[in-house]
Write a protein that holds these residues in place. Sequence first.
Motif, PDB file in Angstrom:
ATOM      1  N   CYS A 211     -96.669  34.567 -39.011  1.00 30.41           N
ATOM      2  CA  CYS A 211     -95.449  35.306 -39.358  1.00 30.41           C
ATOM      3  C   CYS A 211     -94.222  34.690 -38.693  1.00 30.41           C
ATOM      4  O   CYS A 211     -93.118  34.757 -39.227  1.00 30.41           O
ATOM      5  CB  CYS A 211     -95.539  36.771 -38.919  1.00 30.41           C
ATOM      6  SG  CYS A 211     -97.152  37.559 -39.120  1.00 30.41           S
TER       7      CYS A 211
ATOM      8  N   CYS B 138     -91.388  32.318 -40.322  1.00 35.28           N
ATOM      9  CA  CYS B 138     -90.283  32.906 -41.096  1.00 35.28           C
ATOM     10  C   CYS B 138     -89.567  34.007 -40.321  1.00 35.28           C
ATOM     11  O   CYS B 138     -88.348  34.088 -40.333  1.00 35.28           O
ATOM     12  CB  CYS B 138     -90.806  33.490 -42.407  1.00 35.28           C
ATOM     13  SG  CYS B 138     -91.469  32.261 -43.542  1.00 35.28           S
ATOM     14  N   HIS B 139     -90.335  34.889 -39.652  1.00 38.95           N
ATOM     15  CA  HIS B 139     -89.717  36.043 -38.977  1.00 38.95           C
ATOM     16  C   HIS B 139     -89.163  35.698 -37.589  1.00 38.95           C
ATOM     17  O   HIS B 139     -88.733  36.607 -36.885  1.00 38.95           O
ATOM     18  CB  HIS B 139     -90.709  37.211 -38.889  1.00 38.95           C
ATOM     19  CG  HIS B 139     -90.950  37.883 -40.211  1.00 38.95           C
ATOM     20  ND1 HIS B 139     -90.138  38.865 -40.717  1.00 38.95           N
ATOM     21  CD2 HIS B 139     -91.898  37.684 -41.161  1.00 38.95           C
ATOM     22  CE1 HIS B 139     -90.581  39.266 -41.895  1.00 38.95           C
ATOM     23  NE2 HIS B 139     -91.652  38.562 -42.200  1.00 38.95           N
TER      24      HIS B 139
ATOM     25  N   ASN C  38     -88.114  48.538 -39.621  1.00 43.85           N
ATOM     26  CA  ASN C  38     -88.798  49.622 -40.330  1.00 43.85           C
ATOM     27  C   ASN C  38     -90.187  49.934 -39.784  1.00 43.85           C
ATOM     28  O   ASN C  38     -90.678  51.054 -39.919  1.00 43.85           O
ATOM     29  CB  ASN C  38     -88.917  49.275 -41.813  1.00 43.85           C
ATOM     30  CG  ASN C  38     -87.612  49.527 -42.552  1.00 43.85           C
ATOM     31  OD1 ASN C  38     -86.921  50.510 -42.284  1.00 43.85           O
ATOM     32  ND2 ASN C  38     -87.262  48.637 -43.456  1.00 43.85           N
TER      33      ASN C  38
ATOM     34  N   ARG D 178     -88.493  49.693 -52.362  1.00 42.17           N
ATOM     35  CA  ARG D 178     -88.208  48.295 -52.723  1.00 42.17           C
ATOM     36  C   ARG D 178     -89.513  47.600 -53.090  1.00 42.17           C
ATOM     37  O   ARG D 178     -90.579  47.986 -52.644  1.00 42.17           O
ATOM     38  CB  ARG D 178     -87.573  47.564 -51.528  1.00 42.17           C
ATOM     39  CG  ARG D 178     -86.137  47.975 -51.224  1.00 42.17           C
ATOM     40  CD  ARG D 178     -85.654  47.388 -49.908  1.00 42.17           C
ATOM     41  NE  ARG D 178     -86.345  47.974 -48.777  1.00 42.17           N
ATOM     42  CZ  ARG D 178     -86.905  47.274 -47.793  1.00 42.17           C
ATOM     43  NH1 ARG D 178     -86.865  45.962 -47.784  1.00 42.17           N
ATOM     44  NH2 ARG D 178     -87.528  47.892 -46.801  1.00 42.17           N
TER      45      ARG D 178
ATOM     46  N   MET E 113     -91.564  37.250 -49.340  1.00 41.09           N
ATOM     47  CA  MET E 113     -92.552  37.714 -48.352  1.00 41.09           C
ATOM     48  C   MET E 113     -93.941  37.530 -48.978  1.00 41.09           C
ATOM     49  O   MET E 113     -94.281  38.228 -49.921  1.00 41.09           O
ATOM     50  CB  MET E 113     -92.253  39.189 -48.024  1.00 41.09           C
ATOM     51  CG  MET E 113     -93.380  39.912 -47.316  1.00 41.09           C
ATOM     52  SD  MET E 113     -93.800  39.127 -45.736  1.00 41.09           S
ATOM     53  CE  MET E 113     -95.531  39.576 -45.641  1.00 41.09           C
TER      54      MET E 113
HETATM   55  C1  HEC Z   1     -92.603  32.525 -46.001  1.00 38.29           C
HETATM   56  C2  HEC Z   1     -91.896  33.386 -45.086  1.00 38.29           C
HETATM   57  C3  HEC Z   1     -92.604  34.634 -44.573  1.00 38.29           C
HETATM   58  C4  HEC Z   1     -93.822  34.722 -43.929  1.00 38.29           C
HETATM   59  C5  HEC Z   1     -94.814  33.607 -43.629  1.00 38.29           C
HETATM   60  C6  HEC Z   1     -93.985  36.126 -43.588  1.00 38.29           C
HETATM   61  N1  HEC Z   1     -92.902  36.851 -44.017  1.00 38.29           N
HETATM   62 FE1  HEC Z   1     -92.667  38.867 -43.912  1.00 38.29          FE
HETATM   63  N2  HEC Z   1     -90.919  38.748 -44.950  1.00 38.29           N
HETATM   64  C7  HEC Z   1     -90.290  37.584 -45.313  1.00 38.29           C
HETATM   65  C8  HEC Z   1     -89.022  37.884 -45.937  1.00 38.29           C
HETATM   66  C9  HEC Z   1     -88.017  36.868 -46.486  1.00 38.29           C
HETATM   67  C10 HEC Z   1     -88.909  39.293 -45.935  1.00 38.29           C
HETATM   68  C11 HEC Z   1     -87.754  40.132 -46.493  1.00 38.29           C
HETATM   69  C12 HEC Z   1     -87.962  40.366 -47.950  1.00 38.29           C
HETATM   70  C13 HEC Z   1     -86.927  41.268 -48.549  1.00 38.29           C
HETATM   71  O1  HEC Z   1     -86.135  41.873 -47.816  1.00 38.29           O
HETATM   72  O2  HEC Z   1     -86.944  41.392 -49.792  1.00 38.29           O
HETATM   73  C14 HEC Z   1     -90.129  39.789 -45.312  1.00 38.29           C
HETATM   74  C15 HEC Z   1     -90.424  41.134 -45.148  1.00 38.29           C
HETATM   75  C16 HEC Z   1     -91.520  41.621 -44.466  1.00 38.29           C
HETATM   76  C17 HEC Z   1     -91.809  43.021 -44.259  1.00 38.29           C
HETATM   77  C18 HEC Z   1     -90.972  44.189 -44.797  1.00 38.29           C
HETATM   78  C19 HEC Z   1     -89.990  44.621 -43.755  1.00 38.29           C
HETATM   79  C20 HEC Z   1     -89.003  45.632 -44.237  1.00 38.29           C
HETATM   80  O3  HEC Z   1     -88.382  46.253 -43.382  1.00 38.29           O
HETATM   81  O4  HEC Z   1     -88.845  45.783 -45.444  1.00 38.29           O
HETATM   82  C21 HEC Z   1     -92.940  43.110 -43.481  1.00 38.29           C
HETATM   83  C22 HEC Z   1     -93.614  44.352 -42.981  1.00 38.29           C
HETATM   84  C23 HEC Z   1     -93.349  41.747 -43.217  1.00 38.29           C
HETATM   85  N3  HEC Z   1     -92.474  40.876 -43.821  1.00 38.29           N
HETATM   86  C24 HEC Z   1     -94.435  41.423 -42.426  1.00 38.29           C
HETATM   87  C25 HEC Z   1     -94.922  40.127 -42.261  1.00 38.29           C
HETATM   88  C26 HEC Z   1     -96.085  39.795 -41.487  1.00 38.29           C
HETATM   89  C27 HEC Z   1     -96.910  40.785 -40.689  1.00 38.29           C
HETATM   90  C28 HEC Z   1     -96.267  38.454 -41.617  1.00 38.29           C
HETATM   91  C29 HEC Z   1     -97.375  37.587 -41.017  1.00 38.29           C
HETATM   92  C30 HEC Z   1     -98.726  38.009 -41.265  1.00 38.29           C
HETATM   93  C31 HEC Z   1     -95.200  37.939 -42.488  1.00 38.29           C
HETATM   94  N4  HEC Z   1     -94.392  38.990 -42.830  1.00 38.29           N
HETATM   95  C32 HEC Z   1     -95.073  36.630 -42.882  1.00 38.29           C
HETATM   96  C33 HEC Z   1     -90.783  36.293 -45.142  1.00 38.29           C
HETATM   97  C34 HEC Z   1     -92.020  35.966 -44.615  1.00 38.29           C
END
Ligand code: HEC
Length: 291
Positions: free
Chosen positions: A210, A213-214, A239, A261, A268
């Motif tokens: 994660c 990206c995060h 959130n 949403r 994501m």
């Molecule tokens: C390729 C990039 C990428 C990876 C890898 C990634 N994310 Fe994300 N994630 C995003 C993006 C960009 C958003 C925001 C999307 C949007 O707002 O529409 C997001 C949104 C989220 C959200 C929603 C949060 C909200 O408040 O709406 C969660 C929960 C989340 N990610 C968890 C994870 C977890 C846990 C992992 C690892 C297991 C992970 N993500 C890996 C890019 C990524």
Amino acid sequence: MLRKILKWITGGIGVLVALILIFYFLMYMVVSNKRDKTYNVEVRMFDIPSDSASIAEGAHIYATKGCADCHGEDLSGKTFLEDGMVGTIRAANLTFGKGGRPADYTDRDWILALRHGIKTDGKPLVIMPSYEYCKLADHDLANLIAYCKSVPAVDAEPALIKLGPLGTVLSGLDKLPLIPAEQIDHKAQYPQKIERSVSVEYGKYLTLSCTGCHKPNLKGGDNIVPGGTPVRDITASGNIGKWTLDQFIKVLRTGATPDGRQLKNEDMPWQMTKNYTDEELQALYLYLKTL
Ligand code: HEC
Ligand code: HEC
């Protein structure tokens, strides 16, 4: 007078074009040098199993670490980027079919690729995110390799790395993580095994997928792709602090959030996180809530 101004302008444009060409040539040289560098690292070996339970665990790691996005479901490799400006990139065929692993591709070669981001000839792999996979525990890497070695051979095109002008400039300026080997501490020690359980420790280990990206602190921010969807805060201050475990699991399995949403898989990657077990999602939730 007008003629003089016109002359200045054309002269100015000529100088500008020359400067741009020189800049582009410099970037091209920087990138060629990076790709041509030979790495000499010590590969710490461990045994690769071949029993069916280990292979099944390896298949789960393949499905939950995003390998299929680039190497495909059948491991034969995909052209995952096709853009005139950025470039055309086709990931390697990981099977032992035509265009894939040579018959003499050893366990050491697998570890060299995944832990160090380096090819058999000592040159760095391009774009392949080894800076993430190097942190997997030996046990998980071993199972992953066992799985890769076990899949049926598929004949396919070999890897293709063709950078466009924008890809070259962004890589030259270090704005694109082109060469994972540059970001890896080749002497680092990694754990042999992280126990799979609903624990904060295991949840933390899973966020290795994660943080790319995060961000390392998981508080989100700008997308790594210029102009991409901003990445959200997934710590207790975002959130996650409000969502129940069931709501969190639903987001990671379907992309649908409690506030209505629908997250796009291209933003994501929930098609990847939907493969996580209940135990894994519980551990992730537990850990993220502590941040
Ligand atoms: C390729 C990039 C990428 C990876 C890898 C990634 N994310 Fe994300 N994630 C995003 C993006 C960009 C958003 C925001 C999307 C949007 O707002 O529409 C997001 C949104 C989220 C959200 C929603 C949060 C909200 O408040 O709406 C969660 C929960 C989340 N990610 C968890 C994870 C977890 C846990 C992992 C690892 C297991 C992970 N993500 C890996 C890019 C990524
Ligand atoms: C973002 C796309 C991407 C992802 C995700 C990805 N790879 Fe790769 N991988 C590549 C590319 C591109 C190459 C070829 C690089 C080159 O030849 O310079 C490659 C090469 C490899 C090689 C080395 C082949 C050789 O030439 O020695 C192995 C092994 C490999 N990948 C395994 C994996 C595994 C296992 C995963 C998941 C844990 C994975 N990759 C995830 C893009 C990716």
